[in-house]
Design a protein around this motif. Structure first.
Motif, PDB file in Angstrom:
ATOM      1  N   ILE A  12       5.322   1.799  -6.760  1.00 23.27           N
ATOM      2  CA  ILE A  12       4.152   1.961  -7.643  1.00 23.27           C
ATOM      3  C   ILE A  12       4.265   3.266  -8.427  1.00 23.27           C
ATOM      4  CG2 ILE A  12       1.628   2.124  -7.712  1.00 23.27           C
ATOM      5  CD1 ILE A  12       1.615   0.750  -4.902  1.00 23.27           C
ATOM      6  N   TYR A  13       4.638   4.315  -7.725  1.00 16.29           N
ATOM      7  CA  TYR A  13       4.662   5.643  -8.346  1.00 16.29           C
ATOM      8  C   TYR A  13       5.875   5.828  -9.248  1.00 16.29           C
ATOM      9  CZ  TYR A  13       0.859   6.211  -5.172  1.00 16.29           C
ATOM     10  OH  TYR A  13      -0.342   6.022  -4.537  1.00 16.29           O
ATOM     11  N   VAL A  14       7.002   5.220  -8.858  1.00 17.62           N
ATOM     12  CA  VAL A  14       8.191   5.294  -9.714  1.00 17.62           C
ATOM     13  C   VAL A  14       7.918   4.504 -11.003  1.00 17.62           C
ATOM     14  CG1 VAL A  14      10.633   4.712  -9.909  1.00 17.62           C
ATOM     15  CG2 VAL A  14       9.749   5.616  -7.744  1.00 17.62           C
ATOM     16  N   ALA A  15       7.291   3.335 -10.858  1.00 20.99           N
ATOM     17  CA  ALA A  15       6.953   2.533 -12.046  1.00 20.99           C
ATOM     18  C   ALA A  15       6.015   3.318 -12.956  1.00 20.99           C
ATOM     19  CB  ALA A  15       6.298   1.214 -11.624  1.00 20.99           C
ATOM     20  N   ASP A  16       5.023   3.940 -12.370  1.00 22.03           N
ATOM     21  CA  ASP A  16       4.043   4.680 -13.169  1.00 22.03           C
ATOM     22  C   ASP A  16       4.724   5.794 -13.968  1.00 22.03           C
ATOM     23  OD1 ASP A  16       1.246   5.000 -13.835  1.00 22.03           O
ATOM     24  OD2 ASP A  16       1.335   6.896 -12.725  1.00 22.03           O
TER      25      ASP A  16
ATOM     26  N   GLN B  95      -1.011  -8.771  -7.208  1.00 24.04           N
ATOM     27  CA  GLN B  95      -1.000  -7.550  -6.391  1.00 24.04           C
ATOM     28  C   GLN B  95      -0.315  -6.412  -7.138  1.00 24.04           C
ATOM     29  OE1 GLN B  95      -2.514  -7.074  -3.329  1.00 24.04           O
ATOM     30  NE2 GLN B  95      -2.040  -4.957  -3.858  1.00 24.04           N
ATOM     31  N   ILE B  96       0.783  -6.727  -7.811  1.00 24.73           N
ATOM     32  CA  ILE B  96       1.536  -5.687  -8.534  1.00 24.73           C
ATOM     33  C   ILE B  96       0.651  -5.063  -9.619  1.00 24.73           C
ATOM     34  CG2 ILE B  96       3.501  -5.322 -10.107  1.00 24.73           C
ATOM     35  CD1 ILE B  96       5.027  -7.430  -8.350  1.00 24.73           C
ATOM     36  N   TYR B  97      -0.028  -5.906 -10.382  1.00 27.73           N
ATOM     37  CA  TYR B  97      -0.916  -5.357 -11.422  1.00 27.73           C
ATOM     38  C   TYR B  97      -2.102  -4.611 -10.808  1.00 27.73           C
ATOM     39  CZ  TYR B  97       1.709  -7.826 -15.025  1.00 27.73           C
ATOM     40  OH  TYR B  97       2.704  -8.246 -15.869  1.00 27.73           O
ATOM     41  N   ALA B  98      -2.611  -5.128  -9.693  1.00 27.21           N
ATOM     42  CA  ALA B  98      -3.740  -4.433  -9.032  1.00 27.21           C
ATOM     43  C   ALA B  98      -3.304  -3.025  -8.600  1.00 27.21           C
ATOM     44  CB  ALA B  98      -4.224  -5.235  -7.826  1.00 27.21           C
ATOM     45  N   ASP B  99      -2.082  -2.909  -8.081  1.00 24.73           N
ATOM     46  CA  ASP B  99      -1.577  -1.594  -7.638  1.00 24.73           C
ATOM     47  C   ASP B  99      -1.493  -0.615  -8.803  1.00 24.73           C
ATOM     48  OD1 ASP B  99      -1.281  -2.481  -5.026  1.00 24.73           O
ATOM     49  OD2 ASP B  99       0.826  -3.034  -5.281  1.00 24.73           O
ATOM     50  N   LEU B 100      -0.988  -1.111  -9.935  1.00 24.82           N
ATOM     51  CA  LEU B 100      -0.830  -0.228 -11.098  1.00 24.82           C
ATOM     52  C   LEU B 100      -2.184   0.126 -11.691  1.00 24.82           C
ATOM     53  CD1 LEU B 100       2.130  -1.479 -13.278  1.00 24.82           C
ATOM     54  CD2 LEU B 100       1.885   0.731 -12.140  1.00 24.82           C
ATOM     55  N   ASP B 101      -3.052  -0.876 -11.814  1.00 24.48           N
ATOM     56  CA  ASP B 101      -4.376  -0.636 -12.413  1.00 24.48           C
ATOM     57  C   ASP B 101      -5.161   0.384 -11.588  1.00 24.48           C
ATOM     58  OD1 ASP B 101      -3.702  -2.474 -14.324  1.00 24.48           O
ATOM     59  OD2 ASP B 101      -4.956  -4.099 -13.531  1.00 24.48           O
ATOM     60  N   TYR B 102      -4.946   0.333 -10.251  1.00 23.59           N
ATOM     61  CA  TYR B 102      -5.684   1.224  -9.358  1.00 23.59           C
ATOM     62  C   TYR B 102      -5.420   2.704  -9.686  1.00 23.59           C
ATOM     63  CZ  TYR B 102      -7.607   3.175  -5.064  1.00 23.59           C
ATOM     64  OH  TYR B 102      -8.353   3.908  -4.177  1.00 23.59           O
ATOM     65  N   LEU B 103      -4.214   2.990 -10.202  1.00 22.37           N
ATOM     66  CA  LEU B 103      -3.876   4.381 -10.527  1.00 22.37           C
ATOM     67  C   LEU B 103      -4.662   4.885 -11.730  1.00 22.37           C
ATOM     68  CD1 LEU B 103       0.034   4.449 -10.196  1.00 22.37           C
ATOM     69  CD2 LEU B 103      -1.672   5.072  -8.485  1.00 22.37           C
TER      70      LEU B 103
ATOM     71  N   ARG C 150       0.825  -1.203   0.000  1.00 24.42           N
ATOM     72  CA  ARG C 150       0.000   0.000   0.000  1.00 24.42           C
ATOM     73  C   ARG C 150       0.868   1.265   0.000  1.00 24.42           C
ATOM     74  NH1 ARG C 150      -4.212  -1.621   4.691  1.00 24.42           N
ATOM     75  NH2 ARG C 150      -2.332  -2.597   5.515  1.00 24.42           N
ATOM     76  N   GLU C 151       0.618   2.157  -0.944  1.00 21.51           N
ATOM     77  CA  GLU C 151       1.342   3.430  -1.104  1.00 21.51           C
ATOM     78  C   GLU C 151       2.848   3.249  -1.294  1.00 21.51           C
ATOM     79  OE1 GLU C 151       0.088   6.328  -1.687  1.00 21.51           O
ATOM     80  OE2 GLU C 151      -1.957   5.626  -1.365  1.00 21.51           O
ATOM     81  N   SER C 152       3.262   2.055  -1.731  1.00 21.36           N
ATOM     82  CA  SER C 152       4.695   1.830  -1.921  1.00 21.36           C
ATOM     83  C   SER C 152       5.252   2.781  -2.979  1.00 21.36           C
ATOM     84  CB  SER C 152       4.924   0.387  -2.364  1.00 21.36           C
ATOM     85  OG  SER C 152       6.298   0.173  -2.556  1.00 21.36           O
TER      86      SER C 152
ATOM     87  N   ARG D  46      -3.206   4.097 -17.265  1.00 19.18           N
ATOM     88  CA  ARG D  46      -3.314   3.497 -18.602  1.00 19.18           C
ATOM     89  C   ARG D  46      -4.150   2.229 -18.476  1.00 19.18           C
ATOM     90  NH1 ARG D  46       0.997   2.871 -16.158  1.00 19.18           N
ATOM     91  NH2 ARG D  46       1.865   4.867 -16.740  1.00 19.18           N
ATOM     92  N   SER D  47      -4.430   1.599 -19.611  1.00 17.85           N
ATOM     93  CA  SER D  47      -5.332   0.438 -19.562  1.00 17.85           C
ATOM     94  C   SER D  47      -4.642  -0.745 -18.873  1.00 17.85           C
ATOM     95  CB  SER D  47      -5.734   0.025 -20.980  1.00 17.85           C
ATOM     96  OG  SER D  47      -4.609  -0.522 -21.640  1.00 17.85           O
ATOM     97  N   PRO D  48      -5.408  -1.650 -18.272  1.00 21.73           N
ATOM     98  CA  PRO D  48      -4.810  -2.858 -17.682  1.00 21.73           C
ATOM     99  C   PRO D  48      -3.992  -3.626 -18.716  1.00 21.73           C
ATOM    100  CG  PRO D  48      -7.090  -2.652 -16.995  1.00 21.73           C
ATOM    101  CD  PRO D  48      -6.848  -1.572 -18.006  1.00 21.73           C
ATOM    102  N   GLU D  49      -4.434  -3.619 -19.984  1.00 23.93           N
ATOM    103  CA  GLU D  49      -3.682  -4.340 -21.035  1.00 23.93           C
ATOM    104  C   GLU D  49      -2.311  -3.698 -21.221  1.00 23.93           C
ATOM    105  OE1 GLU D  49      -6.884  -3.109 -21.564  1.00 23.93           O
ATOM    106  OE2 GLU D  49      -7.698  -5.066 -20.990  1.00 23.93           O
ATOM    107  N   ASP D  50      -2.274  -2.358 -21.253  1.00 24.43           N
ATOM    108  CA  ASP D  50      -0.980  -1.676 -21.426  1.00 24.43           C
ATOM    109  C   ASP D  50      -0.064  -1.940 -20.226  1.00 24.43           C
ATOM    110  OD1 ASP D  50      -1.455  -0.744 -23.897  1.00 24.43           O
ATOM    111  OD2 ASP D  50      -2.021   1.292 -23.293  1.00 24.43           O
ATOM    112  N   ASN D  51      -0.639  -1.944 -19.023  1.00 21.67           N
ATOM    113  CA  ASN D  51       0.186  -2.229 -17.838  1.00 21.67           C
ATOM    114  C   ASN D  51       0.830  -3.612 -17.964  1.00 21.67           C
ATOM    115  OD1 ASN D  51      -0.112   0.163 -16.397  1.00 21.67           O
ATOM    116  ND2 ASN D  51      -2.019  -0.516 -15.426  1.00 21.67           N
ATOM    117  N   ARG D  52       0.049  -4.591 -18.454  1.00 21.52           N
ATOM    118  CA  ARG D  52       0.578  -5.959 -18.571  1.00 21.52           C
ATOM    119  C   ARG D  52       1.543  -6.115 -19.738  1.00 21.52           C
ATOM    120  NH1 ARG D  52      -3.387  -5.316 -15.859  1.00 21.52           N
ATOM    121  NH2 ARG D  52      -4.110  -6.613 -14.147  1.00 21.52           N
TER     122      ARG D  52
END
Ligand SMILES: NC(=O)c1ccc[n+]([C@@H]2O[C@H](COP(=O)([O-])OP(=O)(O)OC[C@H]3O[C@@H](n4cnc5c(N)ncnc54)[C@H](O)[C@@H]3O)[C@@H](O)[C@H]2O)c1
Ligand SMILES: O=c1ccn([C@@H]2O[C@H](COP(=O)(O)OP(=O)(O)O[C@H]3O[C@H](CO)[C@@H](O)[C@H](O)[C@H]3O)[C@@H](O)[C@H]2O)c(=O)[nH]1
Length: 465
Positions: free
Chosen positions: A353-357, A377-385, A348-350, A388-394
């Motif tokens: 997540i924000y550096v990756a974004d 969990q990693i994808y859930a954290d990114l998707d939550y922001l 949570r709030e790691s 971009r689309s979940p597909e692009d994150n993956r």
């Protein structure tokens, strides 16, 4: 003084689970039932394989293994546990509000209110209700009002007993707490309730470390403790930026100031920025409360701690981009660590997540390795922001469980969590795997600069030029 034989805790999360496990261990004569509406979580707490507990904390599985089924129980039968208990801890989540008045700052108290209404509906005899969750100052009066106006005419005593454990060291912190804080009314029944709760902790905590206050001081102290701790991290991080410009070294500065006993040496480790479910949420809450009382200067003062933390995360991402010749587009960057600190699976709030974004915005291709955090969990954290689309994150970010193999043809490694195992890696082999020049960006000041530069790495350590 009444003797407590049955405790119920509503909320089987990072606080409820470990806290109640330790109470059960230290008080074999008390039956402790932890309840939650999340059936999956309760099933995980009851899993016969202790590796499958929902929370990873050093020492936790051993305690659960020794007490579960004896005097520690995990259940979804919330009403039954409330009915049977003489003391009820409320340990549910109190996230930052994402809607309506106070959106983005105030604490969302809907889960707390639901608990209070549930207790009022079910309770048929007098109960002590303990706020374990972190709550804005004066929440106890709202809980009291709900209990008194909707209850079955029974007496409730409300205590504030905030939790100070840090993740990764939760069991050690609970067994050997610096202090236990118990706030309650100054009435005879309020004082008695405080003493009853104190007697439980006295089974293993020296009495002089159990502080009794009024309920408002207790609620506010929790927010203030976190604000002070986070402020230290932001203060040292602000100086890390200055060190990088001036050839000063942040480790030497931290050590030099920390030797002053008035300052103290703890919590002065410069990093990529603090994360975790508490610091940001609790400071935002403090800021909101100050503003709601018209204390603009007080609110602005504490808000700066968050602003500095956001700056540190952005600064780290910008350093990576500028060092890699101002473009990371299509470049493979390995993240070592995703959890907000070592020895926990909590993200949570790691900062990661924000550096990756930020780097994904620059079209970097990231591969993440974390010893305890799941891919899901990693994808859930990114998707939550929702950037971009979940597909692009993956497509842009992959997760690996082989930290060395992943470095094949990578341009850079970024260290986001201070897991001890990173120090033991075969860094020469990793260097061979990578494209040259091979960069390491150490956001945790974890590795040895001399050894890595000797191998050939271009090594950046936060807070050093
Ligand atoms: N995580 C920490 O290290 C830490 C430390 C000190 C204090 N706190 C505070 O403790 C509180 C809990 O934090 P956490 O990290 O344990 O949260 P969490 O999200 O891990 O756990 C909360 C649990 O409460 C359950 N819940 C919510 N509403 C419920 C209801 N009405 N009935 C039954 N169960 C319900 C949820 O399903 C969840 O499992 C927060 O206020 C937090 O600020 C957290
Ligand atoms: O010198 C330091 C110390 C911490 N951190 C970072 O700060 C964050 C928080 O760390 P820590 O406080 O150790 O963990 P938490 O589990 O978030 O615990 C804090 O938040 C809890 C929830 O309220 C409180 O109970 C604890 O007392 C309080 O320490 C993490 O990202 C750490 O990496 C630093 O960057 N530098």
């Amino acid at each position: 003084m009444r003797k407590i034989t049955k405790i119920c805790c509503i909320g089987a999360g990072y606080v409820g689970g470990p806290t109640m496990s330790v109470i059960a261990k230290q008080c074999p004569d008390i039956q402790v039932t932890v309840v939650d509406i999340n059936e999956v979580r309760i099933a995980q707490w009851n899993d016969s394989n202790l590796d499958n507990l929902p929370i990873y904390e050093p020492g936790l599985a051993e305690i659960v293994g020794a007490t579960r089924g004896k005097n520690l129980f995990f259940s979804t039968e919330v009403d039954k546990a409330i009915d049977e208990a003489q003391m009820i801890f409320i340990s549910v989540n109190t996230p930052t509000k994402t809607y309506g008045k106070g959106k983005g700052q105030a604490a969302d108290l809907k889960f707390i209110e639901l608990c209070a209404r549930n207790i009022a509906r079910v309770a048929k005899d007098n109960k002590i209700v303990v706020e374990k969750s972190t709550l804005p100052v004066r929440t106890a009066s709202a809980i009291k009002s709900i209990l008194e106006n909707t209850g079955n005419g029974v007496d409730f005593e409300i205590l504030s007993n905030p939790e100070f454990l840090a993740e990764g060291t939760a069991i050690e912190d609970l067994l050997n707490a610096d202090r236990v804080l118990i706030g309650g009314d100054e009435t005879p029944s309020g004082k008695e309730a405080k003493n009853i709760l104190s007697a439980i902790y006295e089974k293993w905590i020296p009495k002089d470390r159990i502080l009794q206050t009024n309920v408002w001081s207790s609620e506010l102290s929790k927010l203030v403790a976190n604000a002070f701790l986070a402020q230290r991290v932001s203060s040292i991080n602000s100086i890390s930026a200055l060190c990088e410009k001036t050839d000063a070294n942040i480790a030497e500065v931290s050590r030099a100031i920390g030797y002053d006993s008035r300052i103290g040496s703890k919590f002065l480790n410069s990093s990529v920025g603090f994360g975790g479910s508490c610091f940001q949420k609790d400071i935002l809450n403090l800021v909101y409360i100050a503003r709601s009382y018209g204390l603009q200067e007080v609110a602005d003062y504490w808000e700066q701690v968050i602003i500095m933390n956001d700056y540190q995360k952005k600064r780290f991402a910008n350093t990576i981009v500028s060092s890699l010749y101002n473009t990371v587009s299509g470049k493979k960057i390995i993240f070592y660590g995703w959890a907000f600190k070592k020895d926990t699976n909590d993200t949570r709030e790691s900062a990661a997540i924000y550096v990756a974004d930020a780097l994904l915005d620059e079209r970097a291709e990231i591969t993440v390795y974390d010893p305890k955090v799941t891919e899901e969990q990693i994808y859930a954290d990114l998707d939550y922001l929702n950037t971009r689309s979940p597909e692009d994150n993956r497509r842009l970010l992959k997760v690996t469980n082989d930290p060395t193999l992943a470095t094949q043809d990578a341009h850079a490694i970024a260290i986001l969590t201070e897991w001890d195992e990173f120090k033991t890696y075969d860094w020469s082999l990793i260097y061979e795997n990578m494209l040259k020049p091979a960069f390491i960006f150490d956001g945790r000041r974890l590795l040895n600069k001399g050894e890595l530069t000797q191998i050939g790495f271009k090594y950046y350590k936060i807070g050093e030029s």
